[in-house]
Design an enzyme around this catalytic site. Structure first.
Site, PDB file in Angstrom:
ATOM      1  N   ASP A  15     -82.954 -70.252  -4.697  1.00 24.12           N
ATOM      2  CA  ASP A  15     -84.263 -70.020  -5.300  1.00 24.12           C
ATOM      3  C   ASP A  15     -84.480 -70.987  -6.460  1.00 24.12           C
ATOM      4  O   ASP A  15     -83.634 -71.087  -7.359  1.00 24.12           O
ATOM      5  CB  ASP A  15     -84.339 -68.584  -5.835  1.00 24.12           C
ATOM      6  CG  ASP A  15     -85.468 -67.796  -5.215  1.00 24.12           C
ATOM      7  OD1 ASP A  15     -86.585 -68.334  -5.179  1.00 24.12           O
ATOM      8  OD2 ASP A  15     -85.243 -66.660  -4.777  1.00 24.12           O
ATOM      9  N   ASP A  37     -90.259 -70.479  -5.786  1.00 24.58           N
ATOM     10  CA  ASP A  37     -90.924 -69.250  -6.197  1.00 24.58           C
ATOM     11  C   ASP A  37     -92.342 -69.538  -6.676  1.00 24.58           C
ATOM     12  O   ASP A  37     -92.562 -70.463  -7.470  1.00 24.58           O
ATOM     13  CB  ASP A  37     -90.097 -68.608  -7.317  1.00 24.58           C
ATOM     14  CG  ASP A  37     -90.608 -67.252  -7.736  1.00 24.58           C
ATOM     15  OD1 ASP A  37     -90.557 -66.321  -6.914  1.00 24.58           O
ATOM     16  OD2 ASP A  37     -91.040 -67.126  -8.898  1.00 24.58           O
ATOM     17  N   GLU A  55     -93.067 -70.022  -1.734  1.00 28.16           N
ATOM     18  CA  GLU A  55     -93.696 -68.709  -1.838  1.00 28.16           C
ATOM     19  C   GLU A  55     -95.102 -68.918  -2.382  1.00 28.16           C
ATOM     20  O   GLU A  55     -95.284 -69.463  -3.468  1.00 28.16           O
ATOM     21  CB  GLU A  55     -92.904 -67.792  -2.759  1.00 28.16           C
ATOM     22  CG  GLU A  55     -93.530 -66.398  -2.863  1.00 28.16           C
ATOM     23  CD  GLU A  55     -93.027 -65.597  -4.053  1.00 28.16           C
ATOM     24  OE1 GLU A  55     -93.024 -64.360  -3.950  1.00 28.16           O
ATOM     25  OE2 GLU A  55     -92.659 -66.209  -5.074  1.00 28.16           O
ATOM     26  N   HIS A  89     -86.852 -58.956  -1.099  1.00 27.00           N
ATOM     27  CA  HIS A  89     -86.467 -58.298  -2.346  1.00 27.00           C
ATOM     28  C   HIS A  89     -87.650 -57.755  -3.134  1.00 27.00           C
ATOM     29  O   HIS A  89     -87.456 -57.015  -4.098  1.00 27.00           O
ATOM     30  CB  HIS A  89     -85.706 -59.286  -3.226  1.00 27.00           C
ATOM     31  CG  HIS A  89     -86.538 -60.471  -3.622  1.00 27.00           C
ATOM     32  ND1 HIS A  89     -86.912 -61.448  -2.716  1.00 27.00           N
ATOM     33  CD2 HIS A  89     -87.099 -60.823  -4.794  1.00 27.00           C
ATOM     34  CE1 HIS A  89     -87.657 -62.346  -3.333  1.00 27.00           C
ATOM     35  NE2 HIS A  89     -87.779 -61.998  -4.591  1.00 27.00           N
ATOM     36  N   ASP A  90     -88.861 -58.127  -2.756  1.00 26.49           N
ATOM     37  CA  ASP A  90     -90.061 -57.675  -3.471  1.00 26.49           C
ATOM     38  C   ASP A  90     -90.853 -56.621  -2.698  1.00 26.49           C
ATOM     39  O   ASP A  90     -91.908 -56.186  -3.155  1.00 26.49           O
ATOM     40  CB  ASP A  90     -90.993 -58.858  -3.759  1.00 26.49           C
ATOM     41  CG  ASP A  90     -90.545 -59.685  -4.944  1.00 26.49           C
ATOM     42  OD1 ASP A  90     -89.830 -59.149  -5.810  1.00 26.49           O
ATOM     43  OD2 ASP A  90     -90.899 -60.877  -5.006  1.00 26.49           O
TER      44      ASP A  90
END
Length: 570
Positions: free
Chosen positions: A99, A196, A249, A323-324
């Site tokens: 990330d 991200d 993302e 994860h979100d």
């Protein structure tokens, strides 16, 4: 003609390191914990592992507030551990994806500390304005997006938590710093990078409030200059590698923008994450609402994005879990009555789609949302903020907890369930976040079931011989993705796009056509087969191998895949 992408066959497995496995008994997952379970990852047949941030961080946003981009958080281990993990995965031909959190850093990062200390060079690394020049933008975590910059009387922008100041990408020095960070990790053997909220870096030089009727997110999202920045970053770093894998993302984006980001000749990104399909249980597109899942909404969004990206030769990254997000099995399936059917159908929906599939840890064994008792059980900053905001809006506590419990990011961050012990085999110590249902869902049990059914010869009556348990079914899906070119490279054609219950699409490539049909409901549904599929062979299914008549019945949460009898004719 559609571009044949060299990475199109790959499947990515996402690991949230803090929750995967704890090797030293401190209750927090770490790199050695991942090393200890490389055999499980390799057994899935995946091609890359994406790990969420492993850098030093105050932990205000679970690692997405980075304090040092080129070091390992001591809670995660050492750089030597990381190098050992890269080597262990590479021994199984599995790449590592990291990330890169480049829209913002932590307020504990050296850059921000030096800016606060008065160094003009580092003040230009951030977006700092006089009070009269700030906007009324709201932070994505709630509250104002501006906070006082020390005692200077000025303010700094943070689109997320106040501890996450936004970086100023208009400063060439910031862009070079980011390229240097990517190159540091390339030198460590990292081949993949997930950027991200990368479409937020192109903010205007003069920031403005949104005109009436305009979403304020449009004022700082998908700026045209983002494309210049990404091309520059690629040219200076990952674009120098033939074997790179990059995903951006994208927050509040569009099909048109994602086409631009992923155009094969543009030199920006390999693929993009978008989130509109995960709003199928939102009310008025708002997350913190008491909505129920609408299958038709998910179906229509999936068709729109797939057709749009396919027509323009863009490339998506498909997922239902990360994860979100709450666990997809709890959101879109029925884990109580149809645990295998729901989990396997949702897996097929992702892995057999056009684009790169991402499988989130625990998805392969059918993990569900944990059963937490109250907000005190949650750690996530966004969830606690939402709880306070919803109460302040006058909602009663039961309603607020029902909403937050269903939508909290901690639903996916609960520890990986390796066995049925008190702490799920994740740790020998009370973990940072509790598991709740490891007695019924865990890797050890999944392996035992897989072995028992294999001994008994329980497999599907279809071309693949589909396993009748979740872990084996996921392994079969990954294998199919690797060996059937139609699923890696094929076009996407929506079938019965107006359906509110069955998500069906055709993949076609070099004379092969496959029809994938997913029943997203707990009721039996009918599917009318398109021309060329009547009499087709059942290639894969998680239920009864219904013959390919003109009208096919789909059982609750069934997925069935037919291989056409006529190639591309008809």
């Amino acid at each position: 003609m559609a571009t044949t992408r060299p990475f199109a066959h790959k499947v990515v497995y996402q690991v949230y390191p803090k929750s995967f496995a704890d090797s030293n008994g401190d209750g927090v997952g770490d790199l050695r914990g991942i090393i200890n379970h490389v055999d499980h990852i390799a057994s899935l047949g995946v091609d890359a592992v994406w790990m969420n941030p492993i850098y030093p961080s105050p932990g205000k946003d679970n690692g997405y507030d980075v304090a040092d981009y080129t070091a390992i958080d001591p809670a995660m281990g050492t750089m030597a551990d990381f190098e050992e993990l890269v080597a262990a995965l590479k021994a199984h031909n599995i790449d590592v994806m990291l990330d890169m959190v480049f829209n913002h850093c932590s307020d504990q990062h050296e850059w921000f500390r030096r800016a606060l200390a008065g160094e003009a060079k580092y003040q230009d690394y951030f977006i700092i304005r006089d009070k009269d020049d700030i906007t009324s933008w709201e932070s994505k975590f709630g509250g104002p997006a501006w906070s006082p910059f020390g005692d200077t009387g000025r303010y700094y922008l943070h689109l997320f938590d106040p501890s996450q100041p936004d970086l100023n990408w208009r400063n060439p020095a910031v862009r070079q710093e980011c390229a240097n960070i990517v190159n540091f990790w390339r030198s460590k053997g990292v081949a993949g990078f997930r950027f991200d909220v990368i479409n937020l870096i192109g903010k205007d030089e003069v920031l403005r409030d949104a005109p009436e009727g305009v979403d304020e997110r449009d004022m700082y999202t998908d700026g045209e200059i983002v494309h210049d920045y990404l091309r520059e970053l690629a040219a200076r770093s990952f674009g120098r590698d033939d074997n790179h894998l990059t995903v951006g993302e994208m927050s509040h984006t569009s099909i048109a923008h994602c086409l631009a980001y992923t155009g094969a000749e543009r030199g920006e990104l390999d693929m993009t994450f978008s989130f509109y399909h995960l709003k199928a249980d939102y009310v008025d597109d708002m997350k913190w609402t008491d909505g129920s899942f609408q299958p038709g909404k998910l179906i229509h969004i999936l068709h729109a994005w797939n057709e749009g990206l396919s027509a323009g030769d863009g490339w998506p990254a498909w997922f239902l879990n990360n994860h979100d997000q709450p666990r997809a099995l709890s959101r879109f399936g029925d884990p109580e009555n149809y645990p295998f059917e729901s989990a396997s159908m949702l897996g097929a929906l992702v892995v057999l789609n056009r684009g790169t599939p991402y499988v989130y840890m625990g998805e392969e064994i059918g993990m569900t949302n944990p059963d937490y008792a109250g907000v005190a059980d949650l750690v996530d900053v966004e969830s606690h903020n939402a709880y306070r905001i919803l109460l302040s809006q006058g909602l009663d506590e039961d309603t607020v907890w029902r909403i937050v419990k269903a939508k909290s990011r901690d639903n996916s961050r609960s520890p990986m369930q390796w066995d049925d012990s008190e702490f799920a085999g994740f740790s020998t110590h009370y973990p940072w976040l509790l598991p709740t249902n490891q007695d019924s869902i865990n890797v050890q049990a999944a392996r035992a079931l897989q072995e028992r059914l294999a001994r008994e010869g329980v497999r599907g009556q279809d071309e693949v011989g589909s396993p009748r348990e979740v872990l084996g079914f996921y392994r079969a899906l990954v294998d199919i993705r690797h060996r059937e070119e139609v699923f890696a490279h094929g076009d996407y054609v929506a079938h019965q796009p107006d359906s509110d219950s069955v998500y069906a699409f055709i993949r076609q490539h070099r004379g092969t056509r496959m029809l994938v049909a997913c029943n997203l409901t707990a009721e039996g549904q009918s599917l009318r087969l398109p021309e060329g599929f009547v009499g087709a062979r059942v290639f894969l299914t998680n239920g009864a191998a219904h013959p390919a008549a003109g009208l096919v019945r789909l059982d609750p949460y069934q997925v069935i895949v037919y291989r056409a009898v006529d190639g591309l004719r008809g």
